[in-house]
Structures are given as C-alpha cells and as structure tokens.
Design an enzyme around this catalytic site. Structure first.
Site, PDB file in Angstrom:
ATOM      1  N   ASP A  66       0.778  -1.274   0.123  1.00 37.86           N
ATOM      2  CA  ASP A  66      -0.086  -0.098  -0.236  1.00 37.86           C
ATOM      3  C   ASP A  66       0.944   1.322   0.054  1.00 37.86           C
ATOM      4  O   ASP A  66       0.759   2.185  -0.886  1.00 37.86           O
ATOM      5  CB  ASP A  66      -0.904   0.026   1.127  1.00 37.86           C
ATOM      6  CG  ASP A  66      -1.940   1.119   1.246  1.00 37.86           C
ATOM      7  OD1 ASP A  66      -1.796   1.897   0.146  1.00 37.86           O
ATOM      8  OD2 ASP A  66      -2.717   1.242   2.250  1.00 37.86           O
ATOM      9  N   ARG A 124      -5.430  11.951 -12.548  1.00 40.86           N
ATOM     10  CA  ARG A 124      -4.905  11.893 -11.135  1.00 40.86           C
ATOM     11  C   ARG A 124      -5.079  10.860 -10.541  1.00 40.86           C
ATOM     12  O   ARG A 124      -5.197  10.271  -9.373  1.00 40.86           O
ATOM     13  CB  ARG A 124      -6.308  12.550 -10.260  1.00 40.86           C
ATOM     14  CG  ARG A 124      -6.570  14.279 -10.836  1.00 40.86           C
ATOM     15  CD  ARG A 124      -7.436  14.787 -10.074  1.00 40.86           C
ATOM     16  NE  ARG A 124      -7.181  15.124  -8.740  1.00 40.86           N
ATOM     17  CZ  ARG A 124      -6.903  16.235  -8.249  1.00 40.86           C
ATOM     18  NH1 ARG A 124      -6.612  17.547  -8.814  1.00 40.86           N
ATOM     19  NH2 ARG A 124      -6.670  16.388  -6.596  1.00 40.86           N
ATOM     20  N   LYS A 125      -4.779   9.752 -11.586  1.00 41.50           N
ATOM     21  CA  LYS A 125      -4.563   8.400 -11.230  1.00 41.50           C
ATOM     22  C   LYS A 125      -3.233   7.511 -11.566  1.00 41.50           C
ATOM     23  O   LYS A 125      -2.921   7.870 -12.569  1.00 41.50           O
ATOM     24  CB  LYS A 125      -5.824   7.313 -11.811  1.00 41.50           C
ATOM     25  CG  LYS A 125      -5.797   6.200 -11.837  1.00 41.50           C
ATOM     26  CD  LYS A 125      -7.127   5.337 -12.554  1.00 41.50           C
ATOM     27  CE  LYS A 125      -6.983   3.998 -12.774  1.00 41.50           C
ATOM     28  NZ  LYS A 125      -7.835   3.396 -13.852  1.00 41.50           N
TER      29      LYS A 125
END
Lengths: 161, 161
Positions: A66, A124-125
């Site tokens: 993560d 934005r990804k």
C-alpha cells in the site's frame, strides 16, 4: 548518487501515516527510492510481525504494498511533471484499491525488498504493480490504484497544522 | 446466547498472528463472531493508526479485512462440517489473496464494524466478502480468498510449540 527517500519530501501535514509518515513515531516509517524505472523499499519486520511463527504477517505485507505504492505514485507524478518532490503544490496520493496475492509464506528474519513499477499514469490516477522479495524469492505480488488527494482534503489537512 | 469469538478457539500454535492471535501481545487481537449468517468484528483503532490526521490507516483496514476473513473462513468450515471450533484436527486458513476497495476515507474515533459473508466454500478454499462500516456508513469493501493451512505446515507449527 545519493537520493532522499520519497517519503522525506512529504509536507508535514501529510507525514503522519502509520505506514510511511516520518512523523508517526509508532509507525513503520517505510522509505522508498528510485532504482532506474523501478522503486524499491527495504523493510525489516519486527519479531512479533508474524502470521504463524517464522512467517511474516500478511497485513504487514499488504501495508508495505500500500504505502510503497502511494509513495511511488507521488514520485512518478513529480517525475512526469519534471518537478522536484519538495515543490508546491504537493502531489500526494491515496489508495483507491489494493490487491495482494500471497504466493508463498514470507520468512521472518530477512530484510524484505519491495519493488514497484508504474503500470499506468494519467490525470489524477496512478497504477503501480509491485512484488515483495525475501532472500531474492518473490513471495507476494500486489497492485495499488492510487488517486491524487482531492484539493478540498488537502486544504483541510493544511488547515489542521 | 453468549458465543466466544472464533479466534479464542485457535490452538496455541496458531494463535500468534499479529492481526488476530490472542497470544500476540503487540498485535490487534481482533475478535469475530457469527451474527446469523454474517460474521462481525468490532475494532477501535489507536490514535496513531492514521493515514492522514483524522482518518484511519488503509493498511490497518486491509489487516482487518484479512484476519476477519480467515477467521470467518475457519468458522464457516467448522460449521459446514458440523464440528465445534475447538475440535481436532484444527481447520485453519491462510490468505491466498486480498482485495480492498477504499470507497471513502474512514473516520478515526469511532468503533469500526467489519462484516463478512461466505461467498464460496469448497474443498480447502473459502471466499469471504466483507465491508467495514464507520458510523453505519460503508467506507471499505473487501474480499479474501482463504485456503486451508497445508497439513505439512500444520505439523511444522505443532512441532515448534
């Protein structure tokens, strides 16, 4: 070339994350750097980070995927923009989704190596493909879909400092 | 009806997990129970379990999905076999894959509710669909594919006690 880890560039108001915030004294404080086109992070689990005795806890491995993923997303966005990582406005990412495949048990007692590559970056990804190696053996594969922190949330966080 | 949590039935040699082992003094020690056909777990993150100030760390949320999933897998396998959870041989599960969708930021400071349902159970594999709620709002969805601990590994772990 000496290179500071991505996480050292996060502004203070974004540096409290339990996984990667340099200001979270209880957290993992992971550190990620570029190594060519791959990002890499080394991590030593504590003796109590176990799933069963002798093997690393899967939730910790998910955490490494993560935070190394969102860190890599930020670094990739700065690199694409041709901007240094401490320039304003900050480009910081949150996890939209996390996928982790546990290929085999990860042994405790060796330094883990987390490696990431940017699969996709637009708007934005950012999508990051990752793997975790123990003693040069891939034990975990993962993927993070990271999205840039919304401006509204950034303003809120800056206001809290 | 009083019902002990799933994790309290794990044999000692399987009770060291950082996420759910009752013998891991540093860990989360999550507790899961049946509520009809759903499994449920309540958890209070610590103040330092943040992603950004005010919101819960995604790696912790992934850990809750992970361990509540494997716990539910074990409980479902015992239920299907019509066996009490403390009967031998133990039915214990490891995570093969973990998927987590972060739908919205999860606020810190409220008790989180993790709910699971069995999507599939056959042979040595159980699939659990889960969600995490904060103040009755679903903030996270997840899925765990759990596989029964291989007999060889069980024997090794029993030998270590």
């Amino acid at each position: 070339m000496t290179q500071a880890p991505f996480q050292d560039y996060y502004p203070d108001y974004m540096a409290h994350c339990y996984g990667c915030g340099r200001l979270n004294e209880y957290g993992y404080q992971i550190k990620s750097r570029w190594e060519g086109d791959e990002s890499v992070c080394f991590f030593d689990p504590k003796p109590y980070h176990v799933a069963v005795p002798g093997y690393v806890y899967g939730g910790l491995l998910a955490s490494l995927i993560d935070c190394h993923g969102t860190g890599t997303a930020a670094a990739a966005a700065y690199r694409l923009a041709g901007r240094p990582m401490d320039s304003e406005p900050p480009l910081r990412y949150l996890t939209a989704s996390l996928h982790v495949e546990y290929l085999k048990p990860t042994p405790l007692g060796v330094t883990l190596e987390v490696r990431g590559v940017v699969k996709e970056i637009k708007d934005r990804k950012v999508v990051i493909a990752e793997q975790i190696l123990a003693d040069r053996v891939v034990t975990v594969r993962g993927e993070v879909v990271a999205v840039q922190v919304p401006d509204q949330m950034l303003r809120e966080l800056m206001g809290k400092e």
